[in-house]
Motif scaffolding. Structure first.
Motif, PDB file in Angstrom:
ATOM      1  N   VAL A  28       9.649  -2.451   0.197  1.00 21.66           N
ATOM      2  CA  VAL A  28      10.985  -3.054   0.226  1.00 21.66           C
ATOM      3  C   VAL A  28      10.951  -4.401   0.955  1.00 21.66           C
ATOM      4  CG1 VAL A  28      13.398  -2.685   0.861  1.00 21.66           C
ATOM      5  CG2 VAL A  28      11.974  -0.737   0.213  1.00 21.66           C
TER       6      VAL A  28
ATOM      7  N   PHE B 195      15.245  -3.354   9.350  1.00 15.59           N
ATOM      8  CA  PHE B 195      15.501  -2.324   8.344  1.00 15.59           C
ATOM      9  C   PHE B 195      16.975  -2.267   7.948  1.00 15.59           C
ATOM     10  CE2 PHE B 195      11.359  -0.680   9.714  1.00 15.59           C
ATOM     11  CZ  PHE B 195      10.787  -0.513   8.457  1.00 15.59           C
TER      12      PHE B 195
ATOM     13  N   SER C 133      10.007  -1.496  15.825  1.00 21.14           N
ATOM     14  CA  SER C 133       8.632  -1.977  15.864  1.00 21.14           C
ATOM     15  C   SER C 133       8.512  -3.159  14.904  1.00 21.14           C
ATOM     16  CB  SER C 133       7.681  -0.891  15.453  1.00 21.14           C
ATOM     17  OG  SER C 133       7.639  -0.792  14.067  1.00 21.14           O
TER      18      SER C 133
ATOM     19  N   SER D 157       3.485  -2.366   8.103  1.00 20.52           N
ATOM     20  CA  SER D 157       2.831  -1.085   7.819  1.00 20.52           C
ATOM     21  C   SER D 157       2.819  -0.776   6.322  1.00 20.52           C
ATOM     22  CB  SER D 157       3.493   0.059   8.605  1.00 20.52           C
ATOM     23  OG  SER D 157       4.873   0.157   8.303  1.00 20.52           O
ATOM     24  N   ALA D 158       3.556  -1.543   5.531  1.00 18.39           N
ATOM     25  CA  ALA D 158       3.570  -1.330   4.077  1.00 18.39           C
ATOM     26  C   ALA D 158       2.497  -2.179   3.388  1.00 18.39           C
ATOM     27  CB  ALA D 158       4.942  -1.670   3.511  1.00 18.39           C
TER      28      ALA D 158
ATOM     29  N   GLN E 204       0.814  -1.219   0.000  1.00 18.71           N
ATOM     30  CA  GLN E 204       0.000   0.000   0.000  1.00 18.71           C
ATOM     31  C   GLN E 204       0.850   1.273   0.000  1.00 18.71           C
ATOM     32  OE1 GLN E 204      -2.445   0.578   3.452  1.00 18.71           O
ATOM     33  NE2 GLN E 204      -0.858   0.016   4.916  1.00 18.71           N
ATOM     34  N   VAL E 205       2.146   1.125  -0.236  1.00 21.17           N
ATOM     35  CA  VAL E 205       3.022   2.292  -0.319  1.00 21.17           C
ATOM     36  C   VAL E 205       3.667   2.344  -1.715  1.00 21.17           C
ATOM     37  CG1 VAL E 205       3.491   2.393   2.153  1.00 21.17           C
ATOM     38  CG2 VAL E 205       4.950   0.993   0.710  1.00 21.17           C
ATOM     39  N   LYS E 206       4.234   3.517  -2.048  1.00 18.55           N
ATOM     40  CA  LYS E 206       4.815   3.711  -3.383  1.00 18.55           C
ATOM     41  C   LYS E 206       5.849   2.647  -3.701  1.00 18.55           C
ATOM     42  CE  LYS E 206       4.934   8.576  -4.499  1.00 18.55           C
ATOM     43  NZ  LYS E 206       5.795   9.753  -4.513  1.00 18.55           N
TER      44      LYS E 206
ATOM     45  N   HIS F 184       7.918  -4.835   6.208  1.00 20.90           N
ATOM     46  CA  HIS F 184       7.267  -4.317   7.415  1.00 20.90           C
ATOM     47  C   HIS F 184       5.758  -4.251   7.188  1.00 20.90           C
ATOM     48  CE1 HIS F 184       6.139  -1.747  10.791  1.00 20.90           C
ATOM     49  NE2 HIS F 184       7.240  -2.210  11.357  1.00 20.90           N
TER      50      HIS F 184
END
Lengths: 164, 313
Positions: A37, A44, A164, A84-85, A32-34, A82
């Protein structure tokens, strides 16, 4: 011989059923992000395996804290992204009239470019010519590499205690 | 088992297949129990199980579900954030120092990765603004702005990290989007929902742009004039402490910064003095989380790079 055939047919049917169920039960998520990764391990600072585009679908292999272990259909590539992506919704990149109505109230579909989008921003900018987006565009180009982050942490004597 | 002849065998196989398919269907329905009502309605209508008008009324009732800021997609949040950022940049101009901006971007990026929402649609980006006022503002989606005046309240890297982490805290909790008036969200998402196509007609575009503009005003009025609620500020400070600890910074950096800020804020000022709870009350709240104040240790290279980047800010 016939017994064998019956067993074989039954066995094949069971396999087919199980396979179909497995395919249907496999949890799929969308990026849901551009730029999504995918990393080798859930961190990370881990090596980047591949990068995915907005709306790309992945299947969930496992979950660990805020990270999701994913696989790509038709590819051997596996890694961690992650959470959140990701969204459980299917992102429709090019909306046709038939899925617009469904996505309108659906909990499972999201339309890319719906609502507040590039077109609305352009219209807003045309009406607010005093606003300058030059630096907004420039800010978005500030990219920090993984190497820079690692070096910064090392030099600053910082040792992240997980994230997180 | 009875021995079957060829036609019987095929009939048995056929029956098994039907049973198999049935089991498969039930299993599929079971595992994908969360299938959309709409999709089911579509199937219902096309198979003639329900009439079209029945389908429509079912559809309408599912649309009546309450909408909230959480219904904005990260992509929409991104577009809101860009315009909020442009308004913030209209208030304070950018501070065009590559060295200083590079420094807060590396630092900010590391902190954002330790937040609860490290991935946003367009990512986190940081910019210093050329103003003596003490201010830091975060637009939805991760565009974060901090004034020179604010950076002058920081005497070490742990303090700068605290300022940025507090703003990241606002982003991860979507405080900006929550400043949009509820009625606006409902109307925006209803129009968006119904007219969800990628290219809008003239009328829909005008309507959406109006809602967009009002939403931007709601957010910037809160950021610049009214400030968030005390609870939101407390949440952001709490998030900052968590993020700092995760990266390895001393959360006492936040207290150090607030102590200097309390000396610099002018009563009646149009900056943090106006939009944030007093530094003293924030310190009191932070101490409840981290305990008694301790001195922040400044490793040599960490302090040297801080001075090199922001010493003359």
């Amino acid at each position: 011989m016939i017994k064998l055939k019956i067993s074989l047919v039954t066995f094949l049917l069971i396999c087919l059923t199980a396979l179909a169920a497995l395919a249907a039960g496999q949890k799929m998520m969308s990026v849901q992000v551009k730029k999504g990764v995918v990393r080798l391990t859930p961190s990370f600072l881990s090596r980047i395996v591949t990068e995915l585009a907005y709306g790309d679908r992945v299947y969930v292999l496992e979950e660990k804290g805020s990270w999701t272990g994913v696989g790509l259909s038709g590819s051997a590539v596996k890694g961690w992204i992650h959470s959140s992506a990701l969204t459980p919704k299917k992102i429709v990149l090019k909306a046709g009239s038939e899925n617009v109505q469904v996505a309108a109230s659906s909990e499972e579909l999201a339309l890319a470019g719906k609502g507040f989008n590039q077109q609305v921003e352009s219209e807003f900018r045309a009406q607010n010519s005093n606003l300058d987006f030059t630096w907004i565009d420039r800010m978005e180009k500030f990219v920090v590499s993984q190497r820079q982050m690692k070096q910064f942490l090392k030099e600053g004597e910082l040792s992240p205690k997980g994230g997180s | 088992m009875t021995i079957l002849n060829r036609p019987q065998l095929w009939s048995f196989a056929g029956k098994s297949a039907v049973i198999g398919l049935g089991v498969m269907f039930l299993f599929v329905v079971f595992v994908s129990g969360c299938a959309t009502t709409e999709a089911i309605i579509d199937i219902g209508v096309s198979s003639g199980l329900i009439t079209e008008s029945q389908g429509e009324s079912i559809s309408k009732s599912t649309k009546a579900v309450a909408r909230s800021f959480e219904d904005f997609t990260p992509e929409q949040e991104y577009y809101v954030g860009r315009s909020v950022g442009a308004v913030i940049l209209n208030k304070y101009k950018p501070y065009n120092s590559k060295k200083a901006n590079d420094y807060i971007n590396i630092l900010g990026q590391i902190l954002s990765k330790a937040s609860d929402m490290p991935e946003t649609f367009g990512g986190y980006h940081f910019l210093i603004q050329d103003s003596d006022e003490v201010n830091a503002l975060a637009a939805p989606g991760g565009l974060i702005f901090v004034t020179r005046g604010m950076l002058r309240c920081c005497q070490h890297e742990d303090a700068v990290a605290a300022v940025l982490a507090h703003e990241i805290g606002h982003v991860q909790a979507k405080h900006g989007l929550q400043a949009i008036k509820k009625s606006r969200i409902t109307s925006a998402l209803t129009t968006i929902g119904i007219e969800g196509a990628k290219t809008f007609g003239e009328e829909e575009l005008a309507e959406l742009t109006e809602t967009f503009e009002s939403s931007i005003s709601d957010i910037t009025a809160t950021l610049v004039n009214n400030g968030y609620s005390r609870n939101f500020e407390r949440d952001a400070d709490k998030a900052a402490v968590t993020i700092l600890k995760r990266v390895g910074y001393d959360p006492n950096g936040l207290e150090d910064m607030l102590k200097i800020m309390s000396k610099k804020l002018k009563p009646g000022g149009l900056d943090f003095a106006k939009t944030h709870p007093s530094p003293a009350s924030r310190i009191a709240d932070i101490q409840k989380i981290i305990g008694k104040t301790t001195r922040v240790i400044k490793p040599k290279t960490r302090q040297a790079r801080f001075i090199a980047a922001l010493g003359n800010v």
